[in-house]
Design a protein around this motif. Sequence first.
Motif, short mmCIF file in Angstrom:
data_model
loop_
_atom_site.label_atom_id
_atom_site.label_comp_id
_atom_site.label_asym_id
_atom_site.label_seq_id
_atom_site.Cartn_x
_atom_site.Cartn_y
_atom_site.Cartn_z
N ASP A 111 0.82 -1.21 0.00
CA ASP A 111 0.00 0.00 0.00
C ASP A 111 0.85 1.26 0.00
O ASP A 111 0.54 2.24 -0.69
N ASP A 161 2.55 3.63 8.86
CA ASP A 161 1.12 3.57 8.58
C ASP A 161 0.34 3.42 9.87
O ASP A 161 0.89 3.09 10.91
N ARG A 162 -0.93 3.69 9.75
CA ARG A 162 -1.89 3.50 10.84
C ARG A 162 -3.16 2.95 10.22
O ARG A 162 -3.50 3.26 9.09
N THR A 163 -3.86 2.17 10.99
CA THR A 163 -5.17 1.69 10.55
C THR A 163 -6.20 2.27 11.49
O THR A 163 -6.01 2.31 12.70
N SER A 190 -10.71 3.11 11.90
CA SER A 190 -12.07 2.93 11.42
C SER A 190 -12.96 3.91 12.18
O SER A 190 -12.54 4.51 13.16
N ASP A 209 -11.91 -0.85 7.88
CA ASP A 209 -10.54 -0.46 8.20
C ASP A 209 -9.99 0.40 7.07
O ASP A 209 -10.05 0.02 5.89
N ARG A 267 -6.51 2.34 5.94
CA ARG A 267 -5.08 2.42 6.18
C ARG A 267 -4.61 3.81 5.79
O ARG A 267 -4.95 4.31 4.71
N LYS A 268 -3.86 4.44 6.69
CA LYS A 268 -3.28 5.75 6.41
C LYS A 268 -1.78 5.57 6.25
O LYS A 268 -1.09 5.22 7.20
N GLU A 269 -1.30 5.79 5.03
CA GLU A 269 0.13 5.74 4.74
C GLU A 269 0.66 7.16 4.88
O GLU A 269 0.19 8.07 4.21
N SER A 321 -1.03 12.18 4.64
CA SER A 321 -1.52 10.83 4.92
C SER A 321 -2.43 10.44 3.78
O SER A 321 -3.43 11.12 3.50
N VAL A 356 -8.23 1.88 1.14
CA VAL A 356 -9.05 0.74 1.51
C VAL A 356 -8.85 -0.32 0.43
O VAL A 356 -9.00 -0.03 -0.76
#
Length: 163
Positions: free
Chosen positions: A31, A52-54, A56, A85, A87-89, A110, A114
Amino acid sequence: MWKRIGIMVCALLLAACSNESDQPAPTLGADAKVAKAYLEEQGYDVVSYEGDRTLSFEKADLLELPTRSTWEVQTTPPDDYIGRDIRKERFIVRDHPLDDVAELGQTNVSVMMVDGEIIGGTSYPDSAEPLTGASYSLDGKTAEELHPDYMEWRSEWEAKYSE
Protein backbone atom coordinates in the motif's frame (compact mmCIF):
# COMPACT_ATOMS: atom_id res chain seq x y z
CA MET A 1 26.29 0.50 47.40
CA TRP A 2 25.21 4.03 46.38
CA LYS A 3 27.80 3.92 43.64
CA ARG A 4 26.24 0.74 42.21
CA ILE A 5 22.75 2.24 42.37
CA GLY A 6 24.01 5.36 40.62
CA ILE A 7 25.63 3.30 37.88
CA MET A 8 22.44 1.27 37.40
CA VAL A 9 20.30 4.42 37.20
CA CYS A 10 22.66 5.95 34.63
CA ALA A 11 22.63 2.75 32.58
CA LEU A 12 18.82 2.66 32.61
CA LEU A 13 18.59 6.32 31.61
CA LEU A 14 21.02 5.83 28.75
CA ALA A 15 19.12 2.77 27.54
CA ALA A 16 15.81 4.65 27.69
CA CYS A 17 17.20 7.67 25.86
CA SER A 18 18.85 5.66 23.13
CA ASN A 19 15.85 3.39 22.51
CA GLU A 20 14.24 5.76 20.00
CA SER A 21 17.31 5.85 17.76
CA ASP A 22 17.38 2.05 17.75
CA GLN A 23 13.96 1.93 16.10
CA PRO A 24 14.29 0.79 12.48
CA ALA A 25 12.88 3.08 9.82
CA PRO A 26 9.47 1.91 8.61
CA THR A 27 9.58 -0.04 5.37
CA LEU A 28 7.33 0.45 2.38
CA GLY A 29 4.70 -2.25 2.06
CA ALA A 30 2.48 -2.75 -0.98
CA ASP A 31 0.00 0.00 0.00
CA ALA A 32 2.81 2.42 0.84
CA LYS A 33 4.38 1.86 -2.58
CA VAL A 34 1.06 2.64 -4.28
CA ALA A 35 0.64 5.76 -2.13
CA LYS A 36 4.22 6.92 -2.80
CA ALA A 37 3.79 6.51 -6.56
CA TYR A 38 0.53 8.48 -6.36
CA LEU A 39 2.20 11.33 -4.47
CA GLU A 40 5.03 11.45 -7.00
CA GLU A 41 2.49 11.51 -9.86
CA GLN A 42 0.93 14.55 -8.16
CA GLY A 43 4.32 16.29 -8.35
CA TYR A 44 5.37 15.94 -4.72
CA ASP A 45 8.95 15.09 -3.77
CA VAL A 46 8.72 12.31 -1.17
CA VAL A 47 11.24 13.07 1.58
CA SER A 48 10.46 10.18 3.90
CA TYR A 49 8.01 7.45 4.75
CA GLU A 50 6.67 7.80 8.29
CA GLY A 51 4.77 4.51 8.60
CA ASP A 52 1.12 3.57 8.58
CA ARG A 53 -1.89 3.50 10.84
CA THR A 54 -5.17 1.69 10.55
CA LEU A 55 -8.35 3.34 11.71
CA SER A 56 -12.07 2.93 11.42
CA PHE A 57 -15.08 5.01 12.34
CA GLU A 58 -18.81 4.71 12.87
CA LYS A 59 -21.56 7.00 11.57
CA ALA A 60 -21.77 8.95 14.85
CA ASP A 61 -18.02 9.69 14.66
CA LEU A 62 -18.64 11.81 11.56
CA LEU A 63 -20.07 14.49 13.85
CA GLU A 64 -17.02 14.49 16.16
CA LEU A 65 -13.42 15.62 15.82
CA PRO A 66 -11.05 14.41 14.43
CA THR A 67 -13.19 12.19 12.16
CA ARG A 68 -15.35 15.08 10.96
CA SER A 69 -12.38 17.29 10.09
CA THR A 70 -10.79 14.45 8.13
CA TRP A 71 -13.89 13.71 6.07
CA GLU A 72 -14.92 17.29 5.41
CA VAL A 73 -11.79 17.73 3.27
CA GLN A 74 -12.40 14.64 1.14
CA THR A 75 -14.04 14.59 -2.27
CA THR A 76 -15.21 11.02 -1.64
CA PRO A 77 -18.20 10.68 0.71
CA PRO A 78 -17.58 8.56 3.82
CA ASP A 79 -20.69 6.37 3.54
CA ASP A 80 -18.99 3.37 1.88
CA TYR A 81 -16.24 3.35 4.53
CA ILE A 82 -18.26 3.40 7.76
CA GLY A 83 -17.08 0.51 9.94
CA ARG A 84 -14.27 -0.48 7.56
CA ASP A 85 -10.54 -0.46 8.20
CA ILE A 86 -8.83 2.46 6.51
CA ARG A 87 -5.08 2.42 6.18
CA LYS A 88 -3.28 5.75 6.41
CA GLU A 89 0.13 5.74 4.74
CA ARG A 90 2.09 8.68 6.15
CA PHE A 91 4.84 10.60 4.34
CA ILE A 92 6.74 13.87 4.48
CA VAL A 93 6.83 15.61 1.11
CA ARG A 94 8.13 18.78 -0.50
CA ASP A 95 6.76 20.84 -3.41
CA HIS A 96 3.34 20.86 -1.71
CA PRO A 97 1.11 23.97 -1.39
CA LEU A 98 1.51 23.91 2.43
CA ASP A 99 5.34 23.88 2.44
CA ASP A 100 5.57 27.61 3.16
CA VAL A 101 3.05 27.63 6.03
CA ALA A 102 5.62 26.48 8.64
CA GLU A 103 9.34 26.91 9.08
CA LEU A 104 10.48 23.45 7.93
CA GLY A 105 9.44 23.93 4.30
CA GLN A 106 7.80 20.55 3.94
CA THR A 107 4.43 18.91 4.52
CA ASN A 108 3.03 15.84 6.28
CA VAL A 109 0.59 13.88 4.15
CA SER A 110 -1.52 10.83 4.92
CA VAL A 111 -2.89 8.85 2.00
CA MET A 112 -6.08 7.00 2.96
CA MET A 113 -6.53 3.57 1.41
CA VAL A 114 -9.05 0.74 1.51
CA ASP A 115 -8.29 -2.63 -0.08
CA GLY A 116 -5.25 -1.19 -1.85
CA GLU A 117 -7.22 1.69 -3.42
CA ILE A 118 -6.62 5.36 -2.63
CA ILE A 119 -9.79 7.00 -1.33
CA GLY A 120 -8.38 10.37 -0.21
CA GLY A 121 -6.03 11.83 2.30
CA THR A 122 -5.04 14.74 4.46
CA SER A 123 -2.10 17.09 4.81
CA TYR A 124 -0.72 19.55 7.32
CA PRO A 125 2.45 21.64 7.48
CA ASP A 126 5.52 20.03 9.00
CA SER A 127 6.53 22.14 11.98
CA ALA A 128 8.95 21.95 14.86
CA GLU A 129 6.22 23.51 17.01
CA PRO A 130 2.85 21.84 17.68
CA LEU A 131 0.10 22.98 15.33
CA THR A 132 -3.62 23.23 16.00
CA GLY A 133 -6.55 23.35 13.66
CA ALA A 134 -8.39 21.20 11.18
CA SER A 135 -6.91 18.98 8.50
CA TYR A 136 -6.27 20.12 4.97
CA SER A 137 -7.16 17.97 1.97
CA LEU A 138 -4.38 15.91 0.44
CA ASP A 139 -3.65 18.79 -1.94
CA GLY A 140 -3.75 21.46 0.79
CA LYS A 141 -7.29 22.81 0.56
CA THR A 142 -9.46 23.74 3.54
CA ALA A 143 -13.04 22.58 4.05
CA GLU A 144 -14.19 26.11 3.22
CA GLU A 145 -12.35 25.99 -0.12
CA LEU A 146 -13.89 22.62 -0.98
CA HIS A 147 -17.41 23.64 0.13
CA PRO A 148 -17.89 27.32 -0.83
CA ASP A 149 -21.14 27.58 1.13
CA TYR A 150 -19.61 25.85 4.11
CA MET A 151 -22.33 26.64 6.65
CA GLU A 152 -25.06 25.20 4.43
CA TRP A 153 -22.90 22.17 3.64
CA ARG A 154 -22.22 21.68 7.36
CA SER A 155 -25.93 21.82 8.22
CA GLU A 156 -26.66 19.16 5.58
CA TRP A 157 -23.78 17.04 6.89
CA GLU A 158 -25.05 17.21 10.47
CA ALA A 159 -28.61 16.38 9.41
CA LYS A 160 -27.45 13.40 7.34
CA TYR A 161 -25.13 11.84 9.94
CA SER A 162 -27.18 12.54 13.05
CA GLU A 163 -30.08 10.40 11.79
